[in-house]
Design a protein around this motif. Sequence first.
Motif, PDB file in Angstrom:
ATOM      1  N   UNK A  25     -15.265 -12.434  -7.694  1.00  0.00           N
ATOM      2  CA  UNK A  25     -14.016 -11.378  -8.071  1.00  0.00           C
ATOM      3  C   UNK A  25     -12.840 -12.380  -8.254  1.00  0.00           C
ATOM      4  N   UNK A  26     -12.552 -12.909  -7.230  1.00  0.00           N
ATOM      5  CA  UNK A  26     -11.480 -13.870  -7.152  1.00  0.00           C
ATOM      6  C   UNK A  26     -11.680 -14.929  -8.217  1.00  0.00           C
ATOM      7  N   UNK A  27     -12.644 -15.417  -8.534  1.00  0.00           N
ATOM      8  CA  UNK A  27     -12.789 -16.397  -9.679  1.00  0.00           C
ATOM      9  C   UNK A  27     -12.625 -15.723 -11.034  1.00  0.00           C
ATOM     10  N   UNK A  28     -13.061 -14.632 -11.104  1.00  0.00           N
ATOM     11  CA  UNK A  28     -12.736 -13.910 -12.395  1.00  0.00           C
ATOM     12  C   UNK A  28     -11.308 -13.452 -12.590  1.00  0.00           C
ATOM     13  N   UNK A  29     -10.798 -13.103 -11.611  1.00  0.00           N
ATOM     14  CA  UNK A  29      -9.293 -13.001 -11.903  1.00  0.00           C
ATOM     15  C   UNK A  29      -8.286 -14.023 -12.031  1.00  0.00           C
ATOM     16  N   UNK A  30      -8.586 -15.187 -11.539  1.00  0.00           N
ATOM     17  CA  UNK A  30      -7.851 -16.413 -11.879  1.00  0.00           C
ATOM     18  C   UNK A  30      -8.342 -16.941 -13.222  1.00  0.00           C
ATOM     19  N   UNK A  31      -9.559 -16.678 -13.601  1.00  0.00           N
ATOM     20  CA  UNK A  31      -9.979 -16.880 -15.018  1.00  0.00           C
ATOM     21  C   UNK A  31      -9.250 -16.165 -15.952  1.00  0.00           C
ATOM     22  N   UNK A  32      -9.247 -14.970 -15.872  1.00  0.00           N
ATOM     23  CA  UNK A  32      -8.289 -13.957 -16.665  1.00  0.00           C
ATOM     24  C   UNK A  32      -7.026 -14.012 -16.791  1.00  0.00           C
ATOM     25  N   UNK A  33      -6.412 -14.488 -15.505  1.00  0.00           N
ATOM     26  CA  UNK A  33      -4.888 -14.665 -15.590  1.00  0.00           C
ATOM     27  C   UNK A  33      -4.495 -16.091 -16.275  1.00  0.00           C
ATOM     28  N   UNK A  34      -5.405 -17.272 -16.265  1.00  0.00           N
ATOM     29  CA  UNK A  34      -5.106 -18.463 -17.011  1.00  0.00           C
ATOM     30  C   UNK A  34      -5.253 -18.147 -18.562  1.00  0.00           C
ATOM     31  N   UNK A  35      -6.082 -17.224 -18.906  1.00  0.00           N
ATOM     32  CA  UNK A  35      -6.254 -16.919 -20.151  1.00  0.00           C
ATOM     33  C   UNK A  35      -4.832 -16.204 -20.867  1.00  0.00           C
ATOM     34  N   UNK A  36      -4.451 -15.372 -20.051  1.00  0.00           N
ATOM     35  CA  UNK A  36      -3.243 -14.572 -20.419  1.00  0.00           C
ATOM     36  C   UNK A  36      -2.069 -15.302 -20.464  1.00  0.00           C
ATOM     37  N   UNK A  37      -1.936 -16.403 -19.432  1.00  0.00           N
ATOM     38  CA  UNK A  37      -0.773 -17.141 -19.315  1.00  0.00           C
ATOM     39  C   UNK A  37      -0.524 -18.206 -20.631  1.00  0.00           C
ATOM     40  N   UNK A  38      -1.752 -18.393 -21.049  1.00  0.00           N
ATOM     41  CA  UNK A  38      -1.840 -19.483 -22.177  1.00  0.00           C
ATOM     42  C   UNK A  38      -1.156 -18.830 -23.463  1.00  0.00           C
ATOM     43  N   UNK A  39      -1.146 -17.509 -23.552  1.00  0.00           N
ATOM     44  CA  UNK A  39      -0.642 -16.880 -24.641  1.00  0.00           C
ATOM     45  C   UNK A  39       0.901 -16.826 -24.866  1.00  0.00           C
ATOM     46  N   UNK A  40       1.347 -16.976 -23.497  1.00  0.00           N
ATOM     47  CA  UNK A  40       2.916 -16.822 -23.503  1.00  0.00           C
ATOM     48  C   UNK A  40       3.682 -18.320 -23.740  1.00  0.00           C
ATOM     49  N   UNK A  41       4.506 -18.123 -24.777  1.00  0.00           N
ATOM     50  CA  UNK A  41       5.183 -19.357 -25.242  1.00  0.00           C
ATOM     51  C   UNK A  41       6.447 -19.527 -24.414  1.00  0.00           C
ATOM     52  N   UNK A  42       6.749 -20.722 -23.873  1.00  0.00           N
ATOM     53  CA  UNK A  42       8.142 -20.882 -22.993  1.00  0.00           C
ATOM     54  C   UNK A  42       9.262 -20.423 -23.700  1.00  0.00           C
TER      55      UNK A  42
END
Length: 172
Positions: A13-30
């Motif tokens: 569960x923790x691994x899946x949450x970290x993976x999905x958080x990383x995927x969302x973070x990459x969409x956000x431009x600084x």
Amino acid sequence: MKKPTIARCSFLLVFALLLSAGAFAQDEKPKSPPATATGEVNGANITIKYHAPSVRGRAIWGDLVPFGEVWRAGANDATTFETDKDIKIEGKPLPAGKYSFFIIAGQTESVFIFNSVAKQWGAYDYDESKDVLRVTVPSQETSTMEEQLVYEVVEDGFEVRWEYGKGKAHIE
């Protein structure tokens, strides 16, 4: 057949949450992406590294960047100015090296500051006693809107432009 343990399920569960958080973070431009301006002026290689904030509907000069106060001349880390040769800026000597670069903005003129502590976060630890050079340049108003802060090394110096404001320092 083995039954999944609570520890194993928790790990997945923790691994899946970290993976999905990383995927969302990459969409956000600084909001203030890193940028670099480079060029040669009178045989000296000039490099200016900064983070380029955008206007985003805000009033910049005299508001977001108050007049009469030291500003980091960008976002995040202090902007850096590097020259590989001794130069003169507005007729005053600046030895070869890497400097943090600050601006004290004004309505009719601004002060460009070259500080010996090249790596600093913003202007929070700015120490005037570490200034190597201060020069005064005219503050100009332009008719062209610069949404994002931009530095440009030009034939006879460098410019900083943002919103409807511009400052230019001459290099010899």
